[in-house]
Design a protein around this motif. Structure first.
Motif, PDB file in Angstrom:
ATOM      1  N   PRO A 129       1.530   0.124  11.737  1.00  0.00           N
ATOM      2  CA  PRO A 129       2.780   0.663  11.179  1.00  0.00           C
ATOM      3  C   PRO A 129       3.076   0.228   9.742  1.00  0.00           C
ATOM      4  O   PRO A 129       3.721   0.973   9.006  1.00  0.00           O
ATOM      5  N   VAL A 130       2.596  -0.942   9.310  1.00  0.00           N
ATOM      6  CA  VAL A 130       2.879  -1.349   7.915  1.00  0.00           C
ATOM      7  C   VAL A 130       2.140  -0.488   6.897  1.00  0.00           C
ATOM      8  O   VAL A 130       2.400  -0.596   5.696  1.00  0.00           O
ATOM      9  N   LEU A 131       1.236   0.376   7.384  1.00  0.00           N
ATOM     10  CA  LEU A 131       0.526   1.293   6.475  1.00  0.00           C
ATOM     11  C   LEU A 131       1.043   2.719   6.621  1.00  0.00           C
ATOM     12  O   LEU A 131       0.372   3.661   6.211  1.00  0.00           O
ATOM     13  N   ASN A 132       2.215   2.898   7.212  1.00  0.00           N
ATOM     14  CA  ASN A 132       2.668   4.253   7.540  1.00  0.00           C
ATOM     15  C   ASN A 132       2.758   5.152   6.297  1.00  0.00           C
ATOM     16  O   ASN A 132       2.700   4.688   5.157  1.00  0.00           O
ATOM     17  N   GLN A 133       2.925   6.427   6.563  1.00  0.00           N
ATOM     18  CA  GLN A 133       2.815   7.439   5.505  1.00  0.00           C
ATOM     19  C   GLN A 133       3.910   7.370   4.443  1.00  0.00           C
ATOM     20  O   GLN A 133       3.792   8.013   3.401  1.00  0.00           O
ATOM     21  N   HIS A 134       4.956   6.572   4.697  1.00  0.00           N
ATOM     22  CA  HIS A 134       6.015   6.435   3.692  1.00  0.00           C
ATOM     23  C   HIS A 134       5.751   5.292   2.717  1.00  0.00           C
ATOM     24  O   HIS A 134       6.538   5.068   1.789  1.00  0.00           O
ATOM     25  N   THR A 135       4.682   4.551   2.934  1.00  0.00           N
ATOM     26  CA  THR A 135       4.397   3.403   2.065  1.00  0.00           C
ATOM     27  C   THR A 135       3.718   3.862   0.777  1.00  0.00           C
ATOM     28  O   THR A 135       3.220   4.989   0.676  1.00  0.00           O
ATOM     29  N   ALA A 136       3.673   2.943  -0.187  1.00  0.00           N
ATOM     30  CA  ALA A 136       3.177   3.285  -1.524  1.00  0.00           C
ATOM     31  C   ALA A 136       1.692   3.653  -1.536  1.00  0.00           C
ATOM     32  O   ALA A 136       1.231   4.322  -2.455  1.00  0.00           O
ATOM     33  N   ILE A 137       0.925   3.220  -0.528  1.00  0.00           N
ATOM     34  CA  ILE A 137      -0.507   3.538  -0.587  1.00  0.00           C
ATOM     35  C   ILE A 137      -0.809   4.982  -0.190  1.00  0.00           C
ATOM     36  O   ILE A 137      -1.929   5.438  -0.382  1.00  0.00           O
TER      37      ILE A 137
END
Ligand SMILES: [Zn+2]
Length: 299
Positions: free
Chosen positions: A134-142
């Motif tokens: 979840p810390v890589l979810n689609q709303h993150t900067a990456i």
């Protein structure tokens, strides 16, 4: 793709024509996997890619480590008497071999220094990501310059990614797969969550990533942190996860187009009781930076 995918096509300029013979690139990140867990599992399908190397992650936890990987900087070999800038340049130059393209050099990655941006806008690749954490979810900067980007419904099901893998007939593709079976609690997809091992406190942290509205204070008083038998059991579960995933890799390799370049690594290691540490993240320890690394053309 799914509703939570990020469509980057709208309004963006026409993609360039890909170089002749440019290869598909698939980067699989087995989250939290230790180098020695890989060795203990002796995965045969993964061994067919090439000899597994012992390398070092640039970061001790998922988010910065994936950002680093998406900059194109893979886990490093820690060579003595080499300037950092020289090492970076050489690591970028290696994309010439990986992608099967001429004239690869660091300055082609500028100014973004971001692999999906370079692949998409300079080389005309399709770019896709499926992530488990979840810390890589689609709303993150990456999530930048991906044609599609999906947080998988389950944190531990690489096999569920396989039918969603798309390869364009006209263009080479890049896929990032962040795989969670090797992450705590090292659970296989068919395992009943009620039987997962529980470590007081740790499970709560993991659950909170899935439910941001939950916000319980962490205990601050000293307590028995863990017992070593439990740590051994958890390490065995991570090894078992690699053994299981090796079968999923066999299916993955069967469906990848010929000549696809595959990189399999981890974003960081994991501590199973060494020096009274468990897990990864705010830990300064050799075993949390030591990761497995293998790459090669799909066998
Ligand atoms: Zn991670």
């Amino acid at each position: 793709m799914a509703a939570d995918s990020h469509a980057a096509d709208t309004g963006s300029p026409e993609l360039p024509e890909p170089p002749q013979g440019a290869r598909n690139l698939v980067m699989v990140v087995l989250d939290s996997l230790r180098h020695d867990s890989w060795l203990a599992a002796e995965p045969k399908t993964l061994a067919s890619l090439g000899p597994v190397e012992r390398r070092w992650s640039y970061a001790t936890w998922t988010a910065p480590s994936h950002y680093n990987l998406l900059m194109g900087l893979l886990p490093h070999t820690s060579p003595p008497e080499v300037y950092a800038s020289e090492y970076y340049k050489e690591d970028f130059r290696r994309y010439g071999e990986r992608l099967g393209i001429e004239g690869m050099e660091f300055k082609r990655m500028l100014p973004s220094i971001f692999l999906p941006t370079f692949l998409r806008h300079t080389l005309g690749y399709r770019t896709h990501a499926m992530v488990s954490m979840p810390v890589l979810n689609q709303h993150t900067a990456i999530n930048r310059d991906f044609d599609s980007y999906e947080l998988m419904p389950a944190h531990n099901d690489m096999a569920a990614m396989l039918p969603k893998l798309e390869f364009d007939e006209e263009r080479p593709s890049f896929h990032l797969l962040n795989v969670g079976e090797t992450h705590y609690p090292y659970a296989l997809p068919d395992e009943d969550p009620s039987t997962w091992p529980r470590i007081s406190g740790v499970h709560g942290v993991f659950k909170r990533l899935e439910d941001a509205s939950e916000d319980q204070p962490q205990p601050t008083e000293p307590r028995e942190f863990f017992d070593q038998a439990k740590m051994g059991e958890l390490r065995d579960r991570q090894i078992r996860a690699v053994d299981y995933l090796d079968g999923v890799f066999a299916r993955l390799f069967d469906l990848l187009p010929d000549d696809t370049w595959v990189i399999v690594t981890s974003d960081h290691g994991e501590l199973f009781g060494e020096d009274r540490y468990f897990g990864h993240g705010p830990i300064m320890h050799e075993k949390v930076l030591e990761v497995p690394y293998v790459e090669g053309r799909v066998p």
